[in-house]
Design a protein around this motif. Structure first.
Motif, mmCIF file in Angstrom:
data_model
loop_
_atom_site.group_PDB
_atom_site.id
_atom_site.type_symbol
_atom_site.label_atom_id
_atom_site.label_comp_id
_atom_site.label_asym_id
_atom_site.label_seq_id
_atom_site.Cartn_x
_atom_site.Cartn_y
_atom_site.Cartn_z
ATOM 1 N N ILE A 32 -0.143 -20.964 -26.781
ATOM 2 C CA ILE A 32 0.474 -20.496 -28.025
ATOM 3 C C ILE A 32 0.085 -19.058 -28.402
ATOM 4 N N PRO A 33 -1.182 -18.624 -28.249
ATOM 5 C CA PRO A 33 -1.496 -17.242 -28.636
ATOM 6 C C PRO A 33 -0.730 -16.184 -27.844
ATOM 7 N N TYR A 34 -0.217 -16.562 -26.672
ATOM 8 C CA TYR A 34 0.480 -15.596 -25.815
ATOM 9 C C TYR A 34 1.994 -15.776 -25.840
ATOM 10 N N LEU A 35 2.460 -16.732 -26.634
ATOM 11 C CA LEU A 35 3.889 -17.034 -26.648
ATOM 12 C C LEU A 35 4.707 -15.889 -27.221
ATOM 13 N N ALA A 36 4.244 -15.296 -28.316
ATOM 14 C CA ALA A 36 4.993 -14.210 -28.948
ATOM 15 C C ALA A 36 5.149 -13.030 -27.998
ATOM 16 N N THR A 37 4.078 -12.708 -27.275
ATOM 17 C CA THR A 37 4.145 -11.603 -26.315
ATOM 18 C C THR A 37 5.153 -11.902 -25.212
ATOM 19 N N HIS A 38 5.151 -13.139 -24.734
ATOM 20 C CA HIS A 38 6.096 -13.536 -23.683
ATOM 21 C C HIS A 38 7.540 -13.414 -24.170
ATOM 22 N N LEU A 39 7.796 -13.905 -25.373
ATOM 23 C CA LEU A 39 9.162 -13.867 -25.902
ATOM 24 C C LEU A 39 9.641 -12.436 -26.120
ATOM 25 N N GLY A 40 8.742 -11.584 -26.631
ATOM 26 C CA GLY A 40 9.139 -10.216 -26.930
ATOM 27 C C GLY A 40 9.176 -9.311 -25.715
ATOM 28 N N GLU A 41 8.103 -9.337 -24.921
ATOM 29 C CA GLU A 41 7.994 -8.392 -23.811
ATOM 30 C C GLU A 41 8.670 -8.895 -22.536
ATOM 31 N N ASN A 42 8.470 -10.159 -22.200
ATOM 32 C CA ASN A 42 9.034 -10.676 -20.941
ATOM 33 C C ASN A 42 10.515 -11.028 -21.073
ATOM 34 N N LEU A 43 10.886 -11.619 -22.230
ATOM 35 C CA LEU A 43 12.271 -12.051 -22.402
ATOM 36 C C LEU A 43 13.104 -11.066 -23.208
ATOM 37 N N GLY A 44 12.461 -10.051 -23.797
ATOM 38 C CA GLY A 44 13.191 -9.008 -24.512
ATOM 39 C C GLY A 44 13.813 -9.451 -25.823
ATOM 40 N N MET A 45 13.244 -10.471 -26.464
ATOM 41 C CA MET A 45 13.797 -10.946 -27.734
ATOM 42 C C MET A 45 13.346 -10.057 -28.879
ATOM 43 N N SER A 46 14.167 -9.992 -29.903
ATOM 44 C CA SER A 46 13.818 -9.195 -31.079
ATOM 45 C C SER A 46 12.699 -9.875 -31.859
ATOM 46 N N ALA A 47 12.052 -9.094 -32.725
ATOM 47 C CA ALA A 47 10.970 -9.655 -33.543
ATOM 48 C C ALA A 47 11.485 -10.779 -34.432
ATOM 49 N N ALA A 48 12.728 -10.648 -34.903
ATOM 50 C CA ALA A 48 13.295 -11.688 -35.765
ATOM 51 C C ALA A 48 13.450 -13.003 -35.010
ATOM 52 N N VAL A 49 13.945 -12.931 -33.775
ATOM 53 C CA VAL A 49 14.130 -14.146 -32.978
ATOM 54 C C VAL A 49 12.774 -14.758 -32.614
ATOM 55 N N VAL A 50 11.815 -13.912 -32.276
ATOM 56 C CA VAL A 50 10.462 -14.412 -31.987
ATOM 57 C C VAL A 50 9.915 -15.145 -33.201
ATOM 58 N N GLY A 51 10.109 -14.575 -34.374
ATOM 59 C CA GLY A 51 9.643 -15.217 -35.602
ATOM 60 C C GLY A 51 10.312 -16.555 -35.836
ATOM 61 N N ILE A 52 11.603 -16.662 -35.498
ATOM 62 C CA ILE A 52 12.314 -17.929 -35.667
ATOM 63 C C ILE A 52 11.742 -19.001 -34.750
ATOM 64 N N VAL A 53 11.519 -18.643 -33.475
ATOM 65 C CA VAL A 53 10.986 -19.616 -32.513
ATOM 66 C C VAL A 53 9.608 -20.100 -32.943
ATOM 67 N N LEU A 54 8.738 -19.156 -33.321
ATOM 68 C CA LEU A 54 7.389 -19.541 -33.755
ATOM 69 C C LEU A 54 7.431 -20.312 -35.070
#
Length: 400
Positions: A32-54
């Protein structure tokens, strides 16, 4: 070694639940601590989408604790624990195998629902199986949980050198092993009927004014405990200029837990009432945020004091909760207690985050006030006689 010797003095089911918590926290903090980084950097998702998933993951867990607690009371804690770990296995596997938003949202829901199921169920089962030694059982629970919270990020950092998918599959594998172990080892227990429907159970617990007052008084504990992941790591990085300093916060907590938790619980258990020590622990947690006001390098002393306060209060809090009501509703009491704590943690983090932006010393002062206010509230409830007078209502209920 003392921890392992103490653990062997409990029934096999309790031993498994302790090891289970080590695995649960290792698997959770591995990913979980690395999930946001994966979503943003590896998958290229926006901060808003990352926030929704988390946010979906957090809402699925915190908002549904009451469901997990009721399920434990009605279906038996064993089955709910197993189901929760199986769902966490599926959720973490989806994080590894899926890159699209629908799959990631499904993974978030499953992993959050899993926590909502097994968290209150594990605590209800532990309270029922440990008899008169609830405080010691929850003290050991604390030790194993804290150790897992240290091992998880370290293992996750190493696995990320390969890739995120390897890390997620490893986390899923840990939960799969736990699921099988619980199915093989945890004994089934007869489920006593609660005597009413689910809504009736909820009304009974929510109508318990003493319990609700206690849950609200404990808001400070969960708000401050959450600062182990927000304010204290940030303070450690600021004080040292080293990103790795945040890990020292968890290292201090793990070493302190292994060395002191059982000694503290055993010593305090025989000296004075449980509510008194809960209030004292909360006061120590509040005072823990004062040292950084004297100098930034004292943030590690702050971490040590915070862990000390948690070690004083937490086992007695867990021991006290079943005493508020009937044994048949133990899971529901834990579930609602954790709903309150989840809301407190979310609001508390928002306030502390605002304070961190507003002023250098303000967040530390806010946390100190919150801790001392919670300590005062528990002490006031105790003086009014609103808290359970003894810690083992099951024995009293059966005339032991």
């Amino acid at each position: 070694m003392r921890t392992w010797r103490e653990m062997r003095g409990f029934p096999l089911a309790v031993q498994l639940l302790l090891v289970n918590q080590l695995g649960v926290n290792t698997g959770f903090y591995l990913l979980i601590p690395y999930l946001a980084t994966h979503l943003g950097e590896n998958l290229g998702m926006s901060a808003a989408v990352v926030g929704i998933v988390l946010g979906v993951r957090n809402l699925s867990q915190q908002g549904l604790f009451i469901i997990g607690g009721s399920a434990a009371d009605r279906l038996g804690a064993r089955g709910v624990i197993i189901a929760g770990c199986a769902l966490r296995t599926a959720g973490f596997a989806l994080f590894a195998l899926g890159d699209g938003l629908p799959v990631l949202l499904a993974a978030s829901v499953l992993s959050g629902l899993a926590g909502a199921l097994f968290n209150p169920a594990v605590r209800a089962y532990l309270a029922q199986e440990s008899g008169e030694r609830k405080a010691e059982a929850f003290a050991l629970f604390n030790v194993f949980a804290t150790t897992g919270a240290l091992i998880g990020p370290l293992l996750g950092s190493a696995l990320l050198l390969v890739d995120f998918r390897t890390s997620a599959l490893t986390a899923a594998g840990i939960f799969a092993v736990l699921t099988v172990a619980q199915a093989l080892v945890l004994p089934a227990r007869k489920v006593e009927p609660t005597g009413s429907g689910v809504l009736g159970d909820w009304r009974e617990v929510l109508g318990n004014r003493a319990f609700l007052a206690f849950a609200l008084a404990m808001v400070g504990m969960f708000t401050l405990e959450n600062q182990l992941y927000l304010l204290l790591p940030d303070g450690a990085r600021e004080a040292t200029g080293w990103d790795g300093a945040a890990g020292l916060v968890f290292l201090i907590g793990t070493v302190a837990n292994l060395a002191l938790q059982l000694r503290i619980t055993r010593s305090l258990k025989s000296r004075g009432s449980r509510p008194r020590w809960i209030a004292a622990g909360l006061a120590v947690m509040g005072l823990a945020f004062l040292p950084p006001l004297l100098g930034a390098p004292l943030v590690l002393l702050s971490a040590l004091l915070l862990y000390l306060g948690i070690m004083i209060a937490s086992p007695f809090v867990m021991e006290l909760i079943p005493g508020f009501g009937r044994p048949e509703l133990t899971g529901t009491y834990f579930g609602i207690f954790y709903v309150v704590s989840g809301i407190a943690a979310a609001v508390g983090n928002a306030v502390v985050g605002w304070a961190m932006d507003a002023g250098e010393n303000l967040p530390w002062m806010c946390c100190a006030v919150v801790g001392l206010a919670s300590a005062g509230a528990v002490a006031w409830l105790h003086r009014r006689g609103a808290l359970p007078a003894q810690a083992d209502p099951v024995r009293e209920a059966v005339g032991a």
